[in-house]
Design an enzyme around this catalytic site. Sequence first.
Site, PDB file in Angstrom:
ATOM      1  N   GLY A  50       0.823  -1.205   0.000  1.00 44.43           N
ATOM      2  CA  GLY A  50       0.000   0.000   0.000  1.00 44.43           C
ATOM      3  C   GLY A  50       0.858   1.257   0.000  1.00 44.43           C
ATOM      4  N   THR A  51       1.963   1.201   0.715  1.00 45.50           N
ATOM      5  CA  THR A  51       2.850   2.371   0.805  1.00 45.50           C
ATOM      6  C   THR A  51       3.331   2.788  -0.587  1.00 45.50           C
ATOM      7  OG1 THR A  51       3.563   1.728   3.009  1.00 45.50           O
ATOM      8  CG2 THR A  51       5.058   3.164   1.776  1.00 45.50           C
ATOM      9  N   ASN A 129      -6.794   3.930  10.139  1.00 45.07           N
ATOM     10  CA  ASN A 129      -6.183   2.695  10.646  1.00 45.07           C
ATOM     11  C   ASN A 129      -6.101   2.630  12.159  1.00 45.07           C
ATOM     12  OD1 ASN A 129      -4.366   4.816   9.598  1.00 45.07           O
ATOM     13  ND2 ASN A 129      -2.797   3.701  10.696  1.00 45.07           N
ATOM     14  N   GLN A 159      -7.520   0.191   4.758  1.00 47.34           N
ATOM     15  CA  GLN A 159      -8.276  -0.393   5.883  1.00 47.34           C
ATOM     16  C   GLN A 159      -9.713  -0.730   5.509  1.00 47.34           C
ATOM     17  OE1 GLN A 159      -7.281  -1.265   8.997  1.00 47.34           O
ATOM     18  NE2 GLN A 159      -5.173  -0.597   8.715  1.00 47.34           N
ATOM     19  N   GLY A 180      -2.719  -6.121   0.231  1.00 44.94           N
ATOM     20  CA  GLY A 180      -3.149  -7.511   0.399  1.00 44.94           C
ATOM     21  C   GLY A 180      -3.160  -8.017   1.825  1.00 44.94           C
ATOM     22  N   HIS A 181      -2.186  -7.559   2.634  1.00 45.78           N
ATOM     23  CA  HIS A 181      -2.066  -8.201   3.948  1.00 45.78           C
ATOM     24  C   HIS A 181      -3.177  -7.825   4.914  1.00 45.78           C
ATOM     25  CE1 HIS A 181       0.023  -4.896   6.287  1.00 45.78           C
ATOM     26  NE2 HIS A 181       0.388  -4.520   5.085  1.00 45.78           N
ATOM     27  N   THR A 217       9.880  -7.039 -12.729  1.00 46.83           N
ATOM     28  CA  THR A 217       9.193  -8.315 -12.952  1.00 46.83           C
ATOM     29  C   THR A 217       8.103  -8.499 -11.904  1.00 46.83           C
ATOM     30  OG1 THR A 217      11.220  -9.201 -13.874  1.00 46.83           O
ATOM     31  CG2 THR A 217       9.562 -10.812 -13.179  1.00 46.83           C
ATOM     32  N   CYS A 302       3.361   1.558  12.086  1.00 51.96           N
ATOM     33  CA  CYS A 302       4.510   2.227  11.465  1.00 51.96           C
ATOM     34  C   CYS A 302       5.164   3.211  12.421  1.00 51.96           C
ATOM     35  CB  CYS A 302       4.070   2.958  10.212  1.00 51.96           C
ATOM     36  SG  CYS A 302       3.476   1.792   9.008  1.00 51.96           S
TER      37      CYS A 302
HETATM   38  N1  PLP Z   1      -2.565   2.979   4.638  1.00 49.73           N
HETATM   39  C1  PLP Z   1      -3.176   2.518   5.739  1.00 49.73           C
HETATM   40  C2  PLP Z   1      -4.449   3.170   6.178  1.00 49.73           C
HETATM   41  C3  PLP Z   1      -2.640   1.449   6.463  1.00 49.73           C
HETATM   42  O1  PLP Z   1      -3.249   1.005   7.559  1.00 49.73           O
HETATM   43  C4  PLP Z   1      -1.432   0.874   5.993  1.00 49.73           C
HETATM   44  C5  PLP Z   1      -0.808  -0.228   6.735  1.00 49.73           C
HETATM   45  O2  PLP Z   1      -1.133  -0.580   7.828  1.00 49.73           O
HETATM   46  C6  PLP Z   1      -0.844   1.391   4.829  1.00 49.73           C
HETATM   47  C7  PLP Z   1      -1.435   2.444   4.184  1.00 49.73           C
HETATM   48  C8  PLP Z   1       0.439   0.822   4.312  1.00 49.73           C
HETATM   49  O3  PLP Z   1       0.217  -0.407   3.661  1.00 49.73           O
HETATM   50  P1  PLP Z   1       1.430  -1.413   3.492  1.00 49.73           P
HETATM   51  O4  PLP Z   1       1.726  -1.969   4.852  1.00 49.73           O
HETATM   52  O5  PLP Z   1       0.909  -2.444   2.540  1.00 49.73           O
HETATM   53  O6  PLP Z   1       2.555  -0.637   2.944  1.00 49.73           O
END
Ligand code: PLP
Length: 355
Positions: A50-51, A129, A159, A180-181, A217, A302
């Site tokens: 997601g980041t 989150n 989320q 995905g996670h 890839t 984070c």
């Molecule tokens: N955005 C939100 C609202 C999240 O909760 C998170 C991760 O917890 C992210 C972005 C980042 O996603 P990723 O861990 O896949 O980089």
Amino acid sequence: MNNALCENWGNPSSLHTLGMNAEIAVSDARECVAKYIGANPKEIIFTSCGTEANNMAIMSALHRKNRGNRVITTAIEHPSVLETVKSLAKFGFEVITLKPDEKGVISLCDLENALNDKTVLVSIMLVNNETGATQPVAEAVKLTRQKAPNAFFHCDAVQAFGKMPINVKTLGVDMLTASGHKIHAPKGIGFLYLNQKTHIAPLLLGGGQENGMRSGTESVPLICALHGAVVELPNLKQTLETRREIYNYAVDLLTKDNLATINSSEQGLPYVLNISVNGYRSETLLHFLERKNIFVSSGSACAKGGLSYVLKEMGKTDKSIDSALRISFSRFTTKEDINTLVSELKNATSRLRKA
Ligand code: PLP
């Protein structure tokens, strides 16, 4: 995923059968993910997380500076949005961060006042989150179209994806991030929905994979795993009802006898419950609970347990932030799990009181 690791292990860019089979697996996944959010398969760009998708969406502002230099976001975004938006200030952008109310929701009126024809990007998350607070994204998109015709609208839906119904066309966003996670796929896979009419520059240049938008890839096993996780998702409307019931059950037990106060608002998505166990530091409680195999968080993962800026922005006192715990539920969480959590939390506070 196993099949992509052990048998169908080709590179989707190769022209031989193994490569073509891998390409078929990736395009099947793309079709499934796209359908799930009401998008066209061409609008899905697989990323490493997601980041990365958030960075890609936000850094696109750099190439649109000739149209304006204002970027708007909220003060409660995940760091992958907040830090990226803040970094734009170094390139001469005017960054506006909207504050939430005490329930953790931003005001559309504030957004309206911040929007102007110099605005090139608005980024507002769908679900927070740390608190589960749902933001009025569809309404925010409408306002943006009226007041800032040059702006792209990005939404971090990490989320929300797989937990509440999302249709990108109904929401009206130009870009949307998912990971995905959060839906039981492994870590290391996410995607950016990019509306076909929205033209942005890629972050990664090279072999031109992902329609030229994300070279490198493709991780076929992880893309297949995301596909599998999406296929496994239940009927969201029905699941939400059950989740709300479990969430309310947790709220009732936790607030009984003043064990905890609730920082999340009732209107939020019932997957994140933020509480303060007043008088006890979150870190201490967190370590007590982990000994019982209960894993909760203090603040954003984070932020590595740092004091929550989200709760601070909501006007919570330092004392209540210092004792805040973020409890995340999945669709598998049961009432028995809640009973165990509450009973262990009671044990922890009683032992700490004696100590
Ligand atoms: N955005 C939100 C609202 C999240 O909760 C998170 C991760 O917890 C992210 C972005 C980042 O996603 P990723 O861990 O896949 O980089």
